[in-house]
Design a protein around this motif. Sequence first.
Motif, PDB file in Angstrom:
ATOM      1  N   ASN A  86       0.831  -1.208   0.000  1.00 35.45           N
ATOM      2  CA  ASN A  86       0.000   0.000   0.000  1.00 35.45           C
ATOM      3  C   ASN A  86       0.866   1.260   0.000  1.00 35.45           C
ATOM      4  OD1 ASN A  86      -2.406   1.491   0.099  1.00 35.45           O
ATOM      5  ND2 ASN A  86      -2.282   1.641   2.316  1.00 35.45           N
ATOM      6  N   ALA A  87       1.962   1.209   0.800  1.00 36.77           N
ATOM      7  CA  ALA A  87       2.826   2.383   0.889  1.00 36.77           C
ATOM      8  C   ALA A  87       3.588   2.628  -0.410  1.00 36.77           C
ATOM      9  CB  ALA A  87       3.806   2.230   2.051  1.00 36.77           C
ATOM     10  N   ASP A  88       3.867   1.530  -1.162  1.00 37.00           N
ATOM     11  CA  ASP A  88       4.683   1.661  -2.383  1.00 37.00           C
ATOM     12  C   ASP A  88       3.853   1.884  -3.638  1.00 37.00           C
ATOM     13  OD1 ASP A  88       6.964  -0.934  -1.240  1.00 37.00           O
ATOM     14  OD2 ASP A  88       6.848   1.206  -0.756  1.00 37.00           O
ATOM     15  N   ASP A 121      -7.733   3.628   2.643  1.00 36.27           N
ATOM     16  CA  ASP A 121      -6.861   4.801   2.743  1.00 36.27           C
ATOM     17  C   ASP A 121      -7.094   5.507   4.079  1.00 36.27           C
ATOM     18  OD1 ASP A 121      -8.898   6.824   0.453  1.00 36.27           O
ATOM     19  OD2 ASP A 121      -9.253   6.192   2.513  1.00 36.27           O
ATOM     20  N   ALA A 122      -6.419   6.656   4.233  1.00 36.44           N
ATOM     21  CA  ALA A 122      -6.449   7.362   5.521  1.00 36.44           C
ATOM     22  C   ALA A 122      -7.838   7.901   5.842  1.00 36.44           C
ATOM     23  CB  ALA A 122      -5.441   8.511   5.522  1.00 36.44           C
ATOM     24  N   GLU A 179       1.590   3.039   6.600  1.00 37.31           N
ATOM     25  CA  GLU A 179       2.188   4.365   6.682  1.00 37.31           C
ATOM     26  C   GLU A 179       2.103   5.048   5.314  1.00 37.31           C
ATOM     27  OE1 GLU A 179       2.890   3.958  10.657  1.00 37.31           O
ATOM     28  OE2 GLU A 179       3.130   5.755   9.400  1.00 37.31           O
ATOM     29  N   GLY A 180       1.938   6.357   5.345  1.00 34.51           N
ATOM     30  CA  GLY A 180       1.946   7.166   4.146  1.00 34.51           C
ATOM     31  C   GLY A 180       2.956   8.286   4.257  1.00 34.51           C
ATOM     32  N   SER A 181       2.999   9.138   3.255  1.00 35.24           N
ATOM     33  CA  SER A 181       3.967  10.234   3.258  1.00 35.24           C
ATOM     34  C   SER A 181       3.713  11.202   4.402  1.00 35.24           C
ATOM     35  CB  SER A 181       3.891  10.976   1.926  1.00 35.24           C
ATOM     36  OG  SER A 181       2.575  11.484   1.714  1.00 35.24           O
ATOM     37  N   GLY A 185      -1.304   6.211   6.782  1.00 33.90           N
ATOM     38  CA  GLY A 185      -1.656   6.004   5.387  1.00 33.90           C
ATOM     39  C   GLY A 185      -2.885   5.148   5.188  1.00 33.90           C
ATOM     40  N   GLY A 186      -3.475   4.667   6.258  1.00 33.59           N
ATOM     41  CA  GLY A 186      -4.666   3.845   6.136  1.00 33.59           C
ATOM     42  C   GLY A 186      -4.490   2.526   6.879  1.00 33.59           C
TER      43      GLY A 186
END
Length: 566
Positions: A86-88, A121-122, A179-181, A185-186
Amino acid sequence: MNPAGNRAPGIGPVARPGVVARIRLGILGCAALLALVLASSAHWSLSLAREEYEVEARAAVRMASGHAEWLLGAAELLLRSVARLNADTDWDDPAAAARSHRALDELRGTLPTAFRIFLWDAEGRLRASTAPEIEKAPAIVDQDFFETHRDPASGLYLSDPLPGPVEGTAMLVLSRRTEGSAGFGGVASMAVMTEDIRRFYMSLGFSEQTSFAWFRDDGRILVRQPRTEITRISGPLQDLIAPGTADGRVRYESSADGVTRTVFFRRLEGRPLYVSVGITERAILERWVQRSAPYLLVGALTIAGFAFGARHALRWAGAEDARRRALDALNAELEARVEERTATLQLALDHKAWLLKEVNHRVKNSLQMVSSLLNMQIRSSDRDDVRDRLLEARNRVQAIGHLHQRLYQTDHFETVDFGQFLKELASDQALIAGAADTVCTVEIPEHGVLVPIDRAVPLSLIANELLTNAIKHAGSGATAREGEGTRVLVRLEGMEDGGLALTVSDDGPGLPPGFDPDGAGHGASGLGMRLVRGLVSQLGARLEMPRNQPELGPGAVFRVVLPPGT
């Protein structure tokens, strides 16, 4: 008196007294003996039936807990992979999204049970899933597992039973934060139908009187076979698990169906989950009747029936040994699988540790290369101001490089011994500055200070700037003019509230008049001071400049106070 054998005239034969009584006594004795044998046999067979069921129940609870540990361990590994996926993935790119969908299907195929994998998602919106029948789904921001994963420290989460996609079904959701930027990230989640778990237990071939259950340490029932409308355990079982008992047994009347059971339970290592196996008194009595019927029939008929019953008992004993050997073999197979899985997980952890060490080593080498390039640029420049700026940049790069050097030289990648780092930094800065007569004293707690790496990098840059500035200005102080050398003090200490304080002082002339650390006054607009202010703000710390503290030196004093949790 007549001699023996003679009879008086007119008297008939005399019956021997006690013969009938002895016969009756013999009959009663045989009957009592037979009753005693039958009662002893009945008691023995009942105890044996109970023992057999308890052996089977203990084996069953070990097997069921092993299955649950394997299931949760495999789910955790799978969700980690899904979280990384998901993060990539750039979900706005159709090609990237399609690749990720295929990757999700491949990940699901690694597990034997039909799982459904979802990526949210978040904002709680569905990004992707392995359930083609669910193209759109409502947002899950109100679900407990989604709210739980807003906490960065949350790990694998096991939900309460939730309604399944088909009416009348239920499912368990296992989830992990992604994790997200921007941080959160959700959520990556995986749904497993409780019916699949029940089918597994039903396939083991145990009696219909045997019950299985999963429940949390707060008493919440997650899965039970047979089904029940009761959602929480109660009574003596709840009292036993309340203090965190790892395993045990208890006999009580179940609130789920009012049946008295002996329940064997076991807690999964490292998880707030219990697995239990229960056997009813009725099942034990049924097995006892089944085992005792031949003996009762044989004892009521003839001695030949006793012989037949004995031979039948020998055959039964052989069958029992065969069943026990089969159970032992099954236990050995399960233990071998658990050991194999543990070895695989340990190998994966060792590989991850090696990768982290290699990353830190390469980062340190890359920073060393940048430092070398800056050195080349310094030597090739003929302008003093340019050389000074490049020298400052090189020192900052080297400070970060020192941190990564310490990281790849240790087995702890989350934290760094900041006290030892300060000692090395002070020594290097004094050597770089060419200040042979400068004495840098570093005071740190005896037990050391471990700082998380995400806070150690900005803190190292702050220490580098303050130490460079102190060494630079310390040489113009009174002690230097009197020929006593110059002194720089670096102190790292814990605060009463759990925070951390970094103090750098020198014996220079002190701060210029009108100096304002916020950049409004003289001397605070340089790049170094701007960098310090920015890093202090990033850490949520505060910058202090205490005055009139002779124990810290007559010159400038800078103190950075970090809040608890550093």
